[in-house]
Design a protein around this motif. Structure first.
Motif, PDB file in Angstrom:
ATOM      1  N   ILE A  97      16.107  21.558   4.022  1.00  0.00           N
ATOM      2  CA  ILE A  97      15.724  20.263   4.610  1.00  0.00           C
ATOM      3  C   ILE A  97      15.936  20.273   6.121  1.00  0.00           C
ATOM      4  CG2 ILE A  97      16.192  19.021   2.473  1.00  0.00           C
ATOM      5  CD1 ILE A  97      18.587  17.706   3.951  1.00  0.00           C
ATOM      6  N   THR A  98      16.719  21.249   6.599  1.00  0.00           N
ATOM      7  CA  THR A  98      16.914  21.365   8.041  1.00  0.00           C
ATOM      8  C   THR A  98      15.616  21.743   8.739  1.00  0.00           C
ATOM      9  OG1 THR A  98      19.195  22.009   7.614  1.00  0.00           O
ATOM     10  CG2 THR A  98      18.375  22.482   9.791  1.00  0.00           C
ATOM     11  N   ASN A  99      14.701  22.342   8.011  1.00  0.00           N
ATOM     12  CA  ASN A  99      13.399  22.686   8.589  1.00  0.00           C
ATOM     13  C   ASN A  99      12.404  21.535   8.529  1.00  0.00           C
ATOM     14  OD1 ASN A  99      13.658  25.216   9.673  1.00  0.00           O
ATOM     15  ND2 ASN A  99      13.201  26.286   7.781  1.00  0.00           N
ATOM     16  N   CYS A 100      12.759  20.474   7.859  1.00  0.00           N
ATOM     17  CA  CYS A 100      11.924  19.269   7.730  1.00  0.00           C
ATOM     18  C   CYS A 100      10.699  19.539   6.834  1.00  0.00           C
ATOM     19  CB  CYS A 100      11.441  18.740   9.070  1.00  0.00           C
ATOM     20  SG  CYS A 100      12.791  18.330  10.190  1.00  0.00           S
ATOM     21  N   CYS A 246      11.203  13.553  10.448  1.00  0.00           N
ATOM     22  CA  CYS A 246      12.173  14.651  10.599  1.00  0.00           C
ATOM     23  C   CYS A 246      11.712  15.692  11.616  1.00  0.00           C
ATOM     24  CB  CYS A 246      12.407  15.294   9.237  1.00  0.00           C
ATOM     25  SG  CYS A 246      13.605  16.632   9.252  1.00  0.00           S
ATOM     26  N   ASN A 249      11.573  15.752  16.507  1.00  0.00           N
ATOM     27  CA  ASN A 249      12.291  16.456  17.592  1.00  0.00           C
ATOM     28  C   ASN A 249      13.368  17.334  16.956  1.00  0.00           C
ATOM     29  OD1 ASN A 249      12.943  17.059  20.312  1.00  0.00           O
ATOM     30  ND2 ASN A 249      14.585  15.530  20.300  1.00  0.00           N
ATOM     31  N   ASN A 250      12.931  18.211  16.036  1.00  0.00           N
ATOM     32  CA  ASN A 250      13.903  19.017  15.300  1.00  0.00           C
ATOM     33  C   ASN A 250      14.356  20.198  16.148  1.00  0.00           C
ATOM     34  OD1 ASN A 250      15.531  20.205  13.442  1.00  0.00           O
ATOM     35  ND2 ASN A 250      13.872  21.017  12.170  1.00  0.00           N
ATOM     36  N   ARG A 251      15.515  20.055  16.722  1.00  0.00           N
ATOM     37  CA  ARG A 251      16.053  21.129  17.571  1.00  0.00           C
ATOM     38  C   ARG A 251      17.033  22.006  16.795  1.00  0.00           C
ATOM     39  NH1 ARG A 251      17.424  18.386  23.367  1.00  0.00           N
ATOM     40  NH2 ARG A 251      18.334  20.471  23.660  1.00  0.00           N
ATOM     41  N   ASN A 252      16.991  21.882  15.461  1.00  0.00           N
ATOM     42  CA  ASN A 252      17.878  22.697  14.622  1.00  0.00           C
ATOM     43  C   ASN A 252      17.130  23.350  13.465  1.00  0.00           C
ATOM     44  OD1 ASN A 252      19.742  20.114  15.545  1.00  0.00           O
ATOM     45  ND2 ASN A 252      20.753  22.100  15.732  1.00  0.00           N
TER      46      ASN A 252
ATOM     47  N   HIS B  27      21.534  16.081   9.221  1.00  0.00           N
ATOM     48  CA  HIS B  27      20.353  16.905   9.042  1.00  0.00           C
ATOM     49  C   HIS B  27      20.686  18.396   8.968  1.00  0.00           C
ATOM     50  CE1 HIS B  27      17.049  19.176  11.105  1.00  0.00           C
ATOM     51  NE2 HIS B  27      16.405  18.660  10.102  1.00  0.00           N
ATOM     52  N   HIS B  28      21.797  18.799   9.546  1.00  0.00           N
ATOM     53  CA  HIS B  28      22.237  20.202   9.460  1.00  0.00           C
ATOM     54  C   HIS B  28      23.750  20.219   9.445  1.00  0.00           C
ATOM     55  CE1 HIS B  28      23.228  20.470  13.790  1.00  0.00           C
ATOM     56  NE2 HIS B  28      22.289  19.559  13.878  1.00  0.00           N
ATOM     57  N   LYS B  50      15.334  10.275  19.125  1.00  0.00           N
ATOM     58  CA  LYS B  50      14.309  10.706  18.168  1.00  0.00           C
ATOM     59  C   LYS B  50      14.959  11.346  16.943  1.00  0.00           C
ATOM     60  CE  LYS B  50      10.909  11.825  21.770  1.00  0.00           C
ATOM     61  NZ  LYS B  50      10.137  12.919  22.394  1.00  0.00           N
ATOM     62  N   ASN B  51      14.188  11.390  15.856  1.00  0.00           N
ATOM     63  CA  ASN B  51      14.666  12.053  14.636  1.00  0.00           C
ATOM     64  C   ASN B  51      14.499  13.557  14.749  1.00  0.00           C
ATOM     65  OD1 ASN B  51      15.525  10.128  12.547  1.00  0.00           O
ATOM     66  ND2 ASN B  51      13.540   9.196  13.004  1.00  0.00           N
ATOM     67  N   PRO B  52      15.256  14.346  14.020  1.00  0.00           N
ATOM     68  CA  PRO B  52      16.276  13.878  13.071  1.00  0.00           C
ATOM     69  C   PRO B  52      17.634  13.597  13.724  1.00  0.00           C
ATOM     70  CG  PRO B  52      16.070  16.251  12.924  1.00  0.00           C
ATOM     71  CD  PRO B  52      15.030  15.797  13.917  1.00  0.00           C
ATOM     72  N   HIS B  53      17.811  14.023  14.988  1.00  0.00           N
ATOM     73  CA  HIS B  53      19.058  13.729  15.693  1.00  0.00           C
ATOM     74  C   HIS B  53      18.760  13.382  17.132  1.00  0.00           C
ATOM     75  CE1 HIS B  53      21.987  14.761  12.652  1.00  0.00           C
ATOM     76  NE2 HIS B  53      21.164  15.714  12.269  1.00  0.00           N
ATOM     77  N   TRP B  55      19.550  13.522  21.158  1.00  0.00           N
ATOM     78  CA  TRP B  55      20.089  14.489  22.120  1.00  0.00           C
ATOM     79  C   TRP B  55      20.204  13.817  23.473  1.00  0.00           C
ATOM     80  CZ3 TRP B  55      21.523  19.585  21.169  1.00  0.00           C
ATOM     81  CH2 TRP B  55      21.220  20.082  19.900  1.00  0.00           C
TER      82      TRP B  55
END
Lengths: 277, 127
Positions: A97-100, A246, A249-252, B27-28, B50-53, B55
């Motif tokens: 789910i971390t990859n959305c 999700c 802006n998934n920076r992880n 989310h992680h 913004k989602n998911p976190h 910054w």
């Protein structure tokens, strides 16, 4: 006299035929909407995201070294879990789910942070989670779950149930489990096989709490059924549920090659490998 | 009236507890951050609500006198919004002292703990 008897028999037969014709294809009567329980509002799972806190050993959360749960695994699946626990301890257990974009599936949908909505209609029940977002559908219109020959494994499976007073009872089948390596129960690395199925009983145990008790069976992975209970606390009236894009802006993202969760800088490149001066 | 006040306080306390236990990084895992707390001082460049976190981008002057951009990760915007935070919580251009859990790798990034503005206003668990 005989003619009268014959006429009565014919009338009875015609009546039965008429009833049979009229009821052909009819669904059982649905419960009246205003007699169903009120689970409106916004809810939040209580406790952390260790899937079964009743069997948890070790102190901390699901990513804390030494923390694990104890599903009734057979030796083969205990070994799989041990392998995942070791990866977790190296921070290399990927959580998809971390990859959305990948659903958490059932039963993990009962184990999410952020907030929930439970939507009841006579013919169907929905679990809506802000995180993800995820949707789970439970048919309550009298249909049965898919027959074995009609099933294929999916993240959330196929669910059907009914109301027993204020308790929703439903069965879930056709789960893919960890077959494709993209479904876990929590970040300790606990998993189910694609033979898993469950019977869930959900009810509002008091004004502010909904309880979901799942009896999970897994013919491939378990030595006996596993009962897991999750509770949800009602948040103050007026609480909002927000959009959860999700991938916005998934920076992880997860590095598929290593299983590591990356942290991206503002330029979109991983920060992990940059040594600070 | 006094009892009503007590009930309201109790409800707020319970609600506050459940908001407070929201994980910062749902989310992680958050395993990339160290437990220790580091303090950085700089200027807000951008608050990515913004989602998911979320910054917070902070421009910090490093010991060599060079400007360096730090990335500070905070909670999901949705749970932060339910606690009253908004994109305006960290306005661009504002000076700030920020406490973070630094990244294990030593990269200029970390997990948000608290922040203090020049006027004394704080965000998060400063004390």
């Amino acid at each position: 006299m005989i003619a009268n008897k014959t006429q009565r028999c014919l009338a009875l037969g015609a009546g039965l035929l008429l009833v049979a014709v009229l009821s052909y294809g009819q669904k059982p009567a649905l419960p009246e909407f205003n007699k169903l329980p009120d689970w409106s509002g916004v809810w939040q799972m209580m406790g952390g995201t260790v899937f079964d806190r009743a069997t948890q050993t070790g102190q901390g959360g699901s990513t804390t070294h030494g923390v694990r749960i104890h599903p009734p695994y057979n030796a083969e699946w205990e070994a799989i879990y041990q392998k995942n626990l070791a990866l977790r301890d190296q921070d290399r257990l990927p959580d998809v789910i971390t990859n959305c974009g990948v659903p958490v599936g059932f039963p993990r949908i009962m184990n999410l942070p952020d907030v929930y909505e439970f939507v009841i209609r006579p013919e169907e029940f929905w679990i809506l989670t802000e995180n993800g977002p995820n949707v789970m559908r439970v048919y309550t219109d009298g249909r049965a779950v898919l027959a074995p020959e009609e099933r294929w494994g999916t993240y959330t499976g196929d669910s059907a149930g009914h109301w027993e007073g204020d308790t929703l009872v439903f069965q879930t089948v056709a789960l893919k489990g960890s077959r494709d390596g993209d479904s876990i129960l929590d970040r300790t690395g606990a998993v189910l096989s694609d033979a898993a199925q469950a019977t869930t009983r959900m009810r509002r145990i008091n004004d502010t709490t909904i309880e979901s008790q799942m009896v999970i069976e897994d013919a491939k992975a378990f030595t006996k059924p596993w009962t897991v209970t999750k509770q949800f606390r009602r948040l103050p009236t007026g609480t909002r549920v927000y959009d959860y894009g999700c991938a916005e802006n998934n920076r992880n993202p997860v590095d598929a090659a290593t299983g590591r969760t990356l942290t991206l800088g503002p330029d979109g490149k991983p920060l992990e490998d940059r040594e600070k001066d | 009236m006094k009892s009503v006040y007590k009930v309201v306080l109790a409800v707020l306390a319970v609600a506050g507890f459940f908001f407070a236990v929201q994980p910062a990084v749902a989310h992680h895992s958050g395993a990339e951050f160290m437990d220790q707390v580091k303090e950085i001082t700089g200027t807000i460049k951008e608050f990515q609500f913004k989602n998911p976190h979320t910054w917070i981008q902070v421009v910090v002057e490093n010991p060599k006198g060079e400007k360096e951009e730090w990335s500070v990760e905070w909670g999901a915007p949705n749970s932060l919004a339910r606690q009253g935070y908004r994109p305006s919580t960290f306005p661009a251009g504002a000076k700030v002292v920020m406490r973070i859990h630094p990244m294990r790798s030593g990269a200029p990034a970390g997990g948000f703990v608290a922040a203090k503005f020049p006027d004394g206003k704080t965000v998060g668990k400063w004390e």
